[in-house]
Write a protein that holds these residues in place. Structure first.
Motif, PDB file in Angstrom:
ATOM      1  N   LEU A 264      28.536  43.317  39.873  1.00  0.00           N
ATOM      2  CA  LEU A 264      28.745  41.868  39.872  1.00  0.00           C
ATOM      3  C   LEU A 264      30.090  41.577  39.224  1.00  0.00           C
ATOM      4  O   LEU A 264      30.407  42.132  38.166  1.00  0.00           O
ATOM      5  CB  LEU A 264      27.615  41.179  39.087  1.00  0.00           C
ATOM      6  CG  LEU A 264      27.730  39.642  38.989  1.00  0.00           C
ATOM      7  CD1 LEU A 264      27.402  39.004  40.334  1.00  0.00           C
ATOM      8  CD2 LEU A 264      26.818  39.097  37.916  1.00  0.00           C
ATOM      9  N   LEU A 265      30.908  40.761  39.872  1.00  0.00           N
ATOM     10  CA  LEU A 265      32.205  40.389  39.286  1.00  0.00           C
ATOM     11  C   LEU A 265      32.064  39.160  38.399  1.00  0.00           C
ATOM     12  O   LEU A 265      32.663  39.055  37.345  1.00  0.00           O
ATOM     13  CB  LEU A 265      33.225  40.121  40.392  1.00  0.00           C
ATOM     14  CG  LEU A 265      33.773  41.361  41.087  1.00  0.00           C
ATOM     15  CD1 LEU A 265      34.570  40.985  42.320  1.00  0.00           C
ATOM     16  CD2 LEU A 265      34.598  42.189  40.131  1.00  0.00           C
ATOM     17  N   GLY A 266      31.271  38.197  38.838  1.00  0.00           N
ATOM     18  CA  GLY A 266      31.101  37.000  38.021  1.00  0.00           C
ATOM     19  C   GLY A 266      30.415  35.895  38.803  1.00  0.00           C
ATOM     20  O   GLY A 266      30.143  36.056  39.981  1.00  0.00           O
ATOM     21  N   LYS A 267      30.154  34.798  38.080  1.00  0.00           N
ATOM     22  CA  LYS A 267      29.491  33.654  38.704  1.00  0.00           C
ATOM     23  C   LYS A 267      30.518  32.539  38.856  1.00  0.00           C
ATOM     24  O   LYS A 267      31.177  32.165  37.890  1.00  0.00           O
ATOM     25  CB  LYS A 267      28.330  33.184  37.823  1.00  0.00           C
ATOM     26  CG  LYS A 267      27.198  34.207  37.751  1.00  0.00           C
ATOM     27  CD  LYS A 267      25.838  33.526  37.756  1.00  0.00           C
ATOM     28  CE  LYS A 267      24.698  34.520  37.905  1.00  0.00           C
ATOM     29  NZ  LYS A 267      24.827  35.369  39.116  1.00  0.00           N
TER      30      LYS A 267
ATOM     31  N   VAL B 130      36.030  45.103  48.493  1.00  0.00           N
ATOM     32  CA  VAL B 130      36.143  43.671  48.778  1.00  0.00           C
ATOM     33  C   VAL B 130      35.326  42.868  47.765  1.00  0.00           C
ATOM     34  O   VAL B 130      34.408  43.413  47.136  1.00  0.00           O
ATOM     35  CB  VAL B 130      35.642  43.332  50.209  1.00  0.00           C
ATOM     36  CG1 VAL B 130      36.605  43.865  51.267  1.00  0.00           C
ATOM     37  CG2 VAL B 130      34.228  43.870  50.438  1.00  0.00           C
ATOM     38  N   ALA B 131      35.697  41.598  47.597  1.00  0.00           N
ATOM     39  CA  ALA B 131      34.941  40.688  46.730  1.00  0.00           C
ATOM     40  C   ALA B 131      34.084  39.824  47.642  1.00  0.00           C
ATOM     41  O   ALA B 131      34.615  39.165  48.537  1.00  0.00           O
ATOM     42  CB  ALA B 131      35.900  39.819  45.914  1.00  0.00           C
ATOM     43  N   VAL B 132      32.768  39.885  47.451  1.00  0.00           N
ATOM     44  CA  VAL B 132      31.854  39.177  48.350  1.00  0.00           C
ATOM     45  C   VAL B 132      31.155  38.048  47.588  1.00  0.00           C
ATOM     46  O   VAL B 132      30.429  38.296  46.621  1.00  0.00           O
ATOM     47  CB  VAL B 132      30.792  40.143  48.941  1.00  0.00           C
ATOM     48  CG1 VAL B 132      29.876  39.416  49.913  1.00  0.00           C
ATOM     49  CG2 VAL B 132      31.487  41.316  49.623  1.00  0.00           C
TER      50      VAL B 132
ATOM     51  N   ASN C 157      42.974  43.792  38.973  1.00  0.00           N
ATOM     52  CA  ASN C 157      43.392  43.383  37.630  1.00  0.00           C
ATOM     53  C   ASN C 157      42.577  42.210  37.087  1.00  0.00           C
ATOM     54  O   ASN C 157      42.736  41.843  35.930  1.00  0.00           O
ATOM     55  CB  ASN C 157      44.877  43.013  37.621  1.00  0.00           C
ATOM     56  CG  ASN C 157      45.743  44.222  37.907  1.00  0.00           C
ATOM     57  OD1 ASN C 157      45.614  45.253  37.262  1.00  0.00           O
ATOM     58  ND2 ASN C 157      46.579  44.128  38.916  1.00  0.00           N
ATOM     59  N   GLY C 158      41.783  41.614  37.967  1.00  0.00           N
ATOM     60  CA  GLY C 158      40.902  40.536  37.478  1.00  0.00           C
ATOM     61  C   GLY C 158      41.630  39.243  37.184  1.00  0.00           C
ATOM     62  O   GLY C 158      42.734  39.013  37.679  1.00  0.00           O
ATOM     63  N   SER C 159      40.991  38.388  36.376  1.00  0.00           N
ATOM     64  CA  SER C 159      41.547  37.044  36.167  1.00  0.00           C
ATOM     65  C   SER C 159      42.649  37.069  35.111  1.00  0.00           C
ATOM     66  O   SER C 159      42.780  38.015  34.325  1.00  0.00           O
ATOM     67  CB  SER C 159      40.427  36.099  35.717  1.00  0.00           C
ATOM     68  OG  SER C 159      40.293  36.169  34.309  1.00  0.00           O
TER      69      SER C 159
ATOM     70  N   ALA D 243      42.395  31.231  42.978  1.00  0.00           N
ATOM     71  CA  ALA D 243      41.113  31.587  43.612  1.00  0.00           C
ATOM     72  C   ALA D 243      40.063  30.534  43.289  1.00  0.00           C
ATOM     73  O   ALA D 243      40.368  29.522  42.674  1.00  0.00           O
ATOM     74  CB  ALA D 243      40.670  32.957  43.104  1.00  0.00           C
ATOM     75  N   ASP D 244      38.839  30.815  43.711  1.00  0.00           N
ATOM     76  CA  ASP D 244      37.660  29.971  43.471  1.00  0.00           C
ATOM     77  C   ASP D 244      37.832  28.548  43.994  1.00  0.00           C
ATOM     78  O   ASP D 244      38.123  27.614  43.243  1.00  0.00           O
ATOM     79  CB  ASP D 244      37.282  29.924  41.986  1.00  0.00           C
ATOM     80  CG  ASP D 244      35.783  29.711  41.853  1.00  0.00           C
ATOM     81  OD1 ASP D 244      35.232  29.912  40.773  1.00  0.00           O
ATOM     82  OD2 ASP D 244      35.173  29.337  42.863  1.00  0.00           O
ATOM     83  N   PHE D 245      37.657  28.391  45.311  1.00  0.00           N
ATOM     84  CA  PHE D 245      37.837  27.078  45.959  1.00  0.00           C
ATOM     85  C   PHE D 245      36.519  26.351  46.133  1.00  0.00           C
ATOM     86  O   PHE D 245      36.358  25.528  47.019  1.00  0.00           O
ATOM     87  CB  PHE D 245      38.561  27.280  47.302  1.00  0.00           C
ATOM     88  CG  PHE D 245      39.969  27.736  47.094  1.00  0.00           C
ATOM     89  CD1 PHE D 245      40.261  29.090  46.942  1.00  0.00           C
ATOM     90  CD2 PHE D 245      40.999  26.813  46.965  1.00  0.00           C
ATOM     91  CE1 PHE D 245      41.562  29.508  46.692  1.00  0.00           C
ATOM     92  CE2 PHE D 245      42.301  27.232  46.708  1.00  0.00           C
ATOM     93  CZ  PHE D 245      42.584  28.580  46.580  1.00  0.00           C
TER      94      PHE D 245
HETATM   95  C1  LIG Z   1      33.448  33.990  39.827  1.00  0.00           C
HETATM   96  C2  LIG Z   1      34.454  35.127  39.872  1.00  0.00           C
HETATM   97  C3  LIG Z   1      33.980  36.225  40.777  1.00  0.00           C
HETATM   98  N1  LIG Z   1      34.574  35.655  38.559  1.00  0.00           N
HETATM   99  C4  LIG Z   1      35.287  36.803  38.322  1.00  0.00           C
HETATM  100  N2  LIG Z   1      36.045  37.404  39.283  1.00  0.00           N
HETATM  101  C5  LIG Z   1      36.700  38.558  38.951  1.00  0.00           C
HETATM  102  C6  LIG Z   1      37.504  39.231  39.962  1.00  0.00           C
HETATM  103  C7  LIG Z   1      38.201  40.407  39.720  1.00  0.00           C
HETATM  104  N3  LIG Z   1      38.850  40.771  40.851  1.00  0.00           N
HETATM  105  C8  LIG Z   1      38.596  39.867  41.808  1.00  0.00           C
HETATM  106  N4  LIG Z   1      39.040  39.845  43.081  1.00  0.00           N
HETATM  107  C9  LIG Z   1      38.666  38.835  43.863  1.00  0.00           C
HETATM  108  C10 LIG Z   1      37.822  37.835  43.394  1.00  0.00           C
HETATM  109 CL1  LIG Z   1      37.377  36.524  44.454  1.00  0.00          CL
HETATM  110  C11 LIG Z   1      37.337  37.826  42.102  1.00  0.00           C
HETATM  111  C12 LIG Z   1      37.735  38.874  41.288  1.00  0.00           C
HETATM  112  N5  LIG Z   1      36.674  39.090  37.711  1.00  0.00           N
HETATM  113  C13 LIG Z   1      35.924  38.487  36.755  1.00  0.00           C
HETATM  114  C14 LIG Z   1      35.232  37.329  37.034  1.00  0.00           C
HETATM  115  F1  LIG Z   1      34.470  36.722  36.092  1.00  0.00           F
HETATM  116  C15 LIG Z   1      35.721  34.538  40.391  1.00  0.00           C
HETATM  117  O1  LIG Z   1      35.886  34.412  41.602  1.00  0.00           O
HETATM  118  N6  LIG Z   1      36.527  34.102  39.455  1.00  0.00           N
HETATM  119  C16 LIG Z   1      37.686  33.350  39.842  1.00  0.00           C
HETATM  120  C17 LIG Z   1      38.841  34.333  40.008  1.00  0.00           C
HETATM  121  F2  LIG Z   1      38.828  35.197  38.966  1.00  0.00           F
HETATM  122  F3  LIG Z   1      38.684  35.005  41.150  1.00  0.00           F
HETATM  123  F4  LIG Z   1      39.996  33.661  40.030  1.00  0.00           F
END
Ligand SMILES: CC(C)(Nc1nc(-c2c[nH]c3ncc(Cl)cc23)ncc1F)C(=O)NCC(F)(F)F
Length: 294
Positions: free
Chosen positions: A18-21, A43-45, A98-100, A157-159
């Motif tokens: 799980l990447l996040g909510k 991929v991020a699903v 690399n995440g957020s 991200a996050d639309f």
């Molecule tokens: C809800 C979600 C999943 N949260 C996280 N995504 C990723 C994360 C890490 N790598 C990613 N690659 C693509 C996407 Cl859509 C998310 C991640 N890493 C940590 C998160 F808590 C998210 O969408 N956050 C906004 C974002 F970080 F994407 F700007």
């Protein structure tokens, strides 16, 4: 280069973690591995929360939104995956390891200087300028919703909360208080639920503050709680609006260049029409990067 398939078969999507909510959905890291030999792409699903049919329409709007965006500073839409017949669907996006921005700045603080922070700010500006050209308001612009693609590239991200501004108006009014933390909200978004490109500019000012405080919590007051249905928050929201009205603003982050703090204050003009546009902010930041006197 093979065109990404826009239809992903569920049986080839291997769950990893799980990447996040996000807004009304969770996002999982998966490997799309049709050959079954672990050579497939990560991929991020984003899955819709189960049995929230009401959200299905919203979710389809989010998918429509992100699939219409083509900009290097916006996370890439790859396709959709249908499950349970066509009853449920998931949004497939590129995965950025690399995440957020929040986790990246906390981890890499020592080797990110102000020139790089300005580069990130200019890219967020470019992404927002592009969104504005498509008449979208993001409504949840925050460092937690910016992804780091590389040490020189970030993406919005996050639309989930993104809305289209109606053709005959300059703003979008929501009918109920959102679930977002009011810390990033412009005053008119708190008091009148009005969202516009200028309220996104206010949030951009907060993102600038987050960038130059390396997303350190101690540097900015606790994220004021969610607007939501717990009773005490309207009074917190009204307290925040009142001190903003009396011209209180977040203090400059430590070691923040004065001209960057001046830019934040411009984004935080109480009246939305006094705030700069993303294009003028982008121009300003570009000159700061060129003659970076750090
Ligand atoms: C809800 C979600 C999943 N949260 C996280 N995504 C990723 C994360 C890490 N790598 C990613 N690659 C693509 C996407 Cl859509 C998310 C991640 N890493 C940590 C998160 F808590 C998210 O969408 N956050 C906004 C974002 F970080 F994407 F700007």
């Amino acid at each position: 280069l093979s065109q990404e398939p826009s239809l992903y078969e569920e049986r080839h999507l291997r769950y990893i973690n799980l990447l996040g909510k996000g807004n009304f959905g969770s996002v999982e890291l998966c490997r799309y591995d049709p050959l079954g030999d672990n050579t497939g792409e990560l991929v991020a699903v984003k899955k819709l929360q189960p049995n929230k049919q009401s959200n299905m329409a919203e979710f389809q709007r989010e998918i429509h939104t992100i699939s219409s965006l083509h900009c290097e500073n916006i996370v890439k839409y790859l396709g959709v995956c249908y499950s349970m017949g066509r009853l449920n669907m998931s949004l497939v996006m590129e995965y950025l390891p690399n995440g957020s921005l929040v986790s990246y700045l906390e981890k890499n603080r020592q080797n990110v200087n102000s020139k790089r922070l300005l580069l990130f700010a200019s890219q967020i500006c470019k992404g927002m300028e592009y969104l504005q050209s498509m008449r979208y308001v993001h409504r949840d612009l925050a460092a937690r919703n910016i992804l780091v693609a590389s040490e020189t590239l970030v993406k919005i991200a996050d639309f989930g909360l993104t809305k289209i501004i109606p053709f005959d108006k300059e703003y979008y009014r929501v009918t109920h208080p959102g679930e977002s933390p009011i810390f990033w909200y412009a005053p008119e978004s708190i008091t009148e639920f009005k969202f516009s490109h200028k309220s996104d500019v206010w949030s951009f000012g907060i993102v600038l503050h987050e960038l130059f405080s390396y997303c350190e919590h101690k540097q900015n007051p606790k994220k004021v709680s969610m607007i939501g249905n717990d009773m005490q928050s309207p009074s917190i929201a009204m307290h925040l609006v009142n001190i903003l009205k009396e011209n209180w603003r977040l203090p400059a982050p430590l070691h923040c260049p004065p001209r960057v703090y001046a830019m934040m204050l411009n984004c935080w003009a109480y009246n939305s029409e006094d705030r700069p546009s993303f294009s003028s902010l982008g121009e300003q930041i570009k000159t700061y990067i060129q003659d970076d006197r750090e």
